[in-house]
Design a protein around this motif. Structure first.
Motif, mmCIF file in Angstrom:
data_model
loop_
_atom_site.group_PDB
_atom_site.id
_atom_site.type_symbol
_atom_site.label_atom_id
_atom_site.label_comp_id
_atom_site.label_asym_id
_atom_site.label_seq_id
_atom_site.Cartn_x
_atom_site.Cartn_y
_atom_site.Cartn_z
ATOM 1 N N GLU A 75 1.004 -1.181 -0.048
ATOM 2 C CA GLU A 75 -0.114 0.077 0.109
ATOM 3 C C GLU A 75 0.954 1.123 0.071
ATOM 4 O O GLU A 75 0.485 2.360 -0.413
ATOM 5 N N GLU A 83 -12.272 -7.268 10.959
ATOM 6 C CA GLU A 83 -12.618 -6.013 10.550
ATOM 7 C C GLU A 83 -12.151 -6.055 8.975
ATOM 8 O O GLU A 83 -12.536 -4.878 8.387
ATOM 9 N N VAL A 105 -20.370 -3.626 0.980
ATOM 10 C CA VAL A 105 -19.262 -3.479 -0.169
ATOM 11 C C VAL A 105 -18.991 -1.976 -0.230
ATOM 12 O O VAL A 105 -20.180 -1.313 -0.586
ATOM 13 N N ASN A 126 -13.037 -2.267 -6.831
ATOM 14 C CA ASN A 126 -11.411 -2.061 -6.261
ATOM 15 C C ASN A 126 -10.955 -3.274 -6.379
ATOM 16 O O ASN A 126 -11.665 -4.418 -6.289
#
Ligand code: NAD
Ligand code: TYD
Length: 348
Positions: free
Chosen positions: A131, A192, A210, A216
């Motif tokens: 990321e 989570e 969603v 994505n």
């Protein structure tokens, strides 16, 4: 070898601890974890009594504690996984991410620098994420040379920690390694994150949220394959280098959720289509990265690692684990066991 693993009670950390404790009986593995909401010593029940494993409850943001631990233990290596890890939480409370992910990492770097006296045989291995590269357009892949361009407070804090790790190598010749892995999934994943949250909600007959249109894309890797890559990089990686880890396994969120629903229906003996009725499109995550996709050819060609499971196999194993460990889900969602373990380890 005495190895410090930080964040070893968390999702990925617990798989790394288990792998190393079982594979290297001659090592001493010390797991240091604060036991935040995401840390759970139940993840390590099967190794907790092994003679080469020990646990210390502690906080990497407390420099004094970290310095004392390093002075006392003379670690040969560090595998650093402790972090705040959830993007949605980072949007709510970025400060916690700065403190743990950046300051905590710098505390560990400083302690290693002070106690290792320039010894090039030591290894400080920082576990990072794809990321930090930001979002990538269709067709492209993140390589180790892709510019760092984090877009969320979580990824910004991980990128900050990566820069400090590299700076300690550049400035002080600290022997460091960095790896950046794609999205992990598998047993012991806190509900989570997308996959365990969906499994949990299907079991509870709750809506499956969603984000946005579900378009994505994430690149998924089974957590035990990540742990094996970490083992390979820790032992065979060249210090100063970065290694990408991923399994060429891109899925649009909505396609993944449909696959998961179908596996859940089949395993629960329900009609196909039952779980999918729970899918609910909700407001998108702010600044939601559209696509992550990683090129791990350097790791594959230089260190001989490759993923061992297909996504279908990994997802099937993951669902089976959650169905066999409903108690684990109850414990982590209620926090009841966390309090028990925290009280047990208030003594450091
Ligand atoms: P996790 O949230 O499940 O576990 C994090 C662990 O760190 C927990 O056990 C927690 O108690 C501990 N911790 C948090 N703050 C601490 C502190 N101040 N001091 C000591 N311990 C503390 O996270 P995870 O998904 O297992 O991720 C582990 C590492 O891998 C992180 O550094 C994360 O950025 C990185 N990573 C995760 C993924 C993924 O898909 N989950 C992918 C690539 C990289
Ligand atoms: P997540 O598991 O939070 O990992 P990351 O944001 O680090 O990639 O989310 C994975 C993907 O799933 C991401 O595109 C956001 C999306 N998502 C949902 O659509 N619904 C959810 O409830 C969650 C938690 C995530």
């Amino acid at each position: 070898m005495k190895i410090l693993i930080t964040g070893g009670a968390g999702f990925i950390g617990s798989h790394v601890v288990r792998l190393l404790v079982n594979k290297y009986p001659e090592y001493n593995i010390l797991n240091l974890d604060k036991l935040t909401y995401a840390g759970n010593l139940e993840n390590l029940r099967d190794v907790e009594n092994k003679p080469n494993y020990s646990f210390v409850r502690g906080d990497i943001t407390e420099a004094g504690f970290i310095n004392n631990l390093f002075a006392k233990e003379a670690f040969d290596g560090v595998i650093h996984l402790a972090a705040e890890s959830h993007v949605d939480r980072s949007l709510e409370n970025p400060n916690a991410f700065v403190v743990t992910n950046i300051i905590g990492t710098v505390n560990l770097l400083q302690a290693a620098l002070k106690t290792w006296n320039g010894n090039p045989a030591k290894r400080f291995y920082h576990i990072s994420t794809d990321e930090v590269y930001g979002s990538i357009e269709d067709g492209g892949l993140f390589t180790e040379h892709t510019s760092i361009d984090p877009q969320s407070p979580y990824s910004a804090s991980k990128a900050g920690s990566d820069h400090f790790v590299s700076a300690f190598h550049n400035s002080y010749k600290l022997p460091v390694l960095i790896s950046r892995c794609s999205n992990n999934y598998g047993p012991n994943h806190f509900p989570e994150k997308l996959i365990p949250l969906m499994i949990h909600n299907i079991l509870e007959n709750k809506p499956l949220p969603v984000y946005g249109k579900g378009e994505n894309v994430r690149d998924w890797l089974y957590v035990e394959d990540h742990a094996k890559a970490i083992d390979a990089i820790f032992h065979k990686g060249v210090t100063g280098e970065v290694y990408n880890i991923g399994g060429n396994n891109e899925w649009k969120n909505i396609d993944l959720v449909h696959l998961l629903c179908s596996i859940m229906d089949q395993k629960l003996g329900r009609d196909q289509g039952t779980a999918a009725k729970l899918i609910t499109y909700v407001k998108d995550r702010p600044g939601h990265d559209l696509r992550y996709a990683i090129d791990s050819s350097k790791l594959q060609s230089e260190l001989g690692w490759s993923p061992s499971l297909t996504f279908e196999e990994g997802l099937d194993k993951t669902v089976a684990w959650y169905l066999n460990n409903k108690e684990w889900l109850d414990h982590v969602t209620s926090g009841q066991y966390l309090e028990y373990y925290k009280q047990m380890y208030t003594n450091r």
